[in-house]
Design an enzyme around this catalytic site. Structure first.
Site, PDB file in Angstrom:
ATOM      1  N   GLY A   9       0.833  -1.205   0.000  1.00  0.00           N
ATOM      2  CA  GLY A   9       0.000   0.000   0.000  1.00  0.00           C
ATOM      3  C   GLY A   9       0.858   1.241   0.000  1.00  0.00           C
ATOM      4  N   ASN A  10       0.242   2.379   0.231  1.00  0.00           N
ATOM      5  CA  ASN A  10       1.006   3.629   0.322  1.00  0.00           C
ATOM      6  C   ASN A  10       0.354   4.559   1.336  1.00  0.00           C
ATOM      7  OD1 ASN A  10      -0.902   5.506  -1.145  1.00  0.00           O
ATOM      8  ND2 ASN A  10      -0.591   3.938  -2.718  1.00  0.00           N
TER       9      ASN A  10
END
Ligand code: CTP
Length: 422
Positions: free
Chosen positions: A214-215
């Site tokens: 993810g980020n």
């Protein structure tokens, strides 16, 4: 003074009308006080049937009155109205909206509003039927025509069992819109009748049932764009991947997705109807080639945790530009991208942005510099809005709502001038 500190020591008025949501005004007063403003609460007499004057006095640090006949020697409505640098009325009942529209001055709040020349934000809260009633809608239109900003009510649970539009937005949403208005954000209703499709948040690419790539995108900028676009009159749909725990943007339809491919499907399905598409999401460029059905175990050779194989995700933005070229999107659709860049020894962040704009083929690209605690998850943003026509607008430092207001003003201007594409 930086944009984010501009509300410090401003004289603000929080008007509170007699609705069940009056208790939420307490949180709003707190938010504004914490931002450094001097806040005076002016309730209607009925508001005090829901929340006591002592609560508003303790929170604001000022005496509370509902009538022009208190402290007559001070001529309160004139003093408060002239001093006010911003007024927010939350909740605004159908009755207060009607009295404001009629120019009445039969309590301290409405008299103060007649005196004031500062920006005014009206935040309606009432039952759906009352909100949708033509009398209320006409009164809202009258206020908007006079330059008063009327927020779209939130959609959701009302008093009792009902759900629908009419809920008071969360205090943090009201405060964010109010601050953007006070900062000089453009709330002109020049997107009426336009469909705006916005992606937000960070995509997540599963590795196994518990892990993902993810980020750090919070979704704040995309949600702020959605909220301001709705206030500018647009019909807004947000396709959101993972976001911080943020309230749903008022007046927007919300579609939740997880991965880049889910986001692409959701965007593609709706892109054909859109007049403006804004890709504010942080989309993962790669995803794991395979997703394990059960949790991968550390140290097991076949698990693959130590040597992930990745495959490229589709580029949603570039795909939209191609679909437009193929005639699959609405004529004149505006496509807007984002680029979070870092400068290096040879190339500045904005030069990287310009190269990306050419590569992606969109009409506008909001380029901001990241790194050193900038932008991701932060309350503020700034940058450059680069146009395919070679234009470059500086987007001033400010809250993400203020940045959204600047961006949408530029997008509306671009559309009014007939495109901006080379
Ligand atoms: N974007 C997209 N689909 C992707 C990746 C990005 O639609 N698979 C969009 C983003 O929403 C953003 C713009 O493209 O509006 C630029 O995103 P960015 O990650 O900066 O672009 P990349 O092409 O991945 O460039 P870089 O190599 O710098 O990461």
């Amino acid at each position: 003074m930086s944009q984010q500190n501009r509300n410090e020591s401003k004289h603000l008025v929080v008007g509170v009308a007699g609705g069940i949501a009056a208790y939420k005004a307490c949180h709003l007063v707190r938010e504004l006080k914490e931002a450094g403003a001097d806040v005076r609460v002016v309730p209607t007499p009925d508001a005090l049937r829901f929340v006591g004057a002592a609560t508003f006095e303790a929170l604001s640090g000022h005496a509370v009155s509902t009538t022009v006949f208190d402290a007559v020697d001070e001529v309160q409505h004139v003093r408060i109205g002239q001093e006010a640098q911003g007024i927010v009325i939350a909740p605004a009942t159908a009755d207060v909206i009607a009295r404001l529209a009629a120019g009445r001055a039969n309590d301290l709040l409405t008299a103060t509003c007649l005196v004031a020349t500062c920006p005014v934000l009206v935040v309606p809260a009432m039952h759906t039927e009352m909100w949708l009633n033509p009398a209320t809608q006409d009164n809202v239109a009258t206020l908007r025509r006079r330059g008063i900003v009327v927020m779209e009510p939130a959609h959701g649970r009302l008093t009792g069992k009902d759900t629908g539009p009419g809920r008071l937005p969360e205090p943090q949403q009201i405060a964010a819109v109010f601050k953007a208005l006070l900062d000089g954000g453009d709330f002109e209703r020049n997107l009426v009748g336009q469909r705006v499709l916005i992606s937000a948040g960070g995509t997540r690419e599963n590795l196994d049932p518990v892990r993902f790539i993810g980020n750090a995108s919070s979704g704040r900028q995309g949600f702020a764009l959605a909220e301001i676009a709705a206030h500018k009159g647009a019909q807004v749909t947000v396709v959101a991947a993972a976001t911080d725990d943020l309230p749903t943007p008022c007046g927007a339809e919300m579609v939740r997705v997880r991965s880049a491919r889910e986001m692409k499907d959701a965007i593609d399905e709706r892109a054909g109807e859109a007049d403006i598409i804004i890709m504010a999401a942080a989309v993962a460029d790669y995803r794991p080639a395979t997703v394990a059905e059960s949790k991968m175990k550390k140290g097991r050779d076949d698990a693959g945790l130590d040597h992930l194989e990745l495959v490229e995700n589709p580029d949603i933005l570039a795909g939209l530009v191609k679909r437009r070229a193929d005639g699959e999107l609405k004529d004149g659709v505006s496509i807007v991208g984002f680029a979070a860049e870092t400068g290096d020894a040879q190339t500045s962040a904005v030069e990287h942005g310009r190269a990306k704009l050419r590569r992606k083929g969109c009409d506008l690209l909001m380029c901001n510099e990241v790194g050193e605690g900038k932008v991701f998850g932060q309350a503020t943003n700034q940058g450059w809005l680069l146009g395919a026509d070679g234009s470059e607008r500086t987007i001033e430092l400010g809250s993400k709502h203020y940045v959204a207001a600047q961006m949408l003003a530029a997008i509306a201007e671009l559309r009014e001038s007939g495109g901006g594409r080379t």
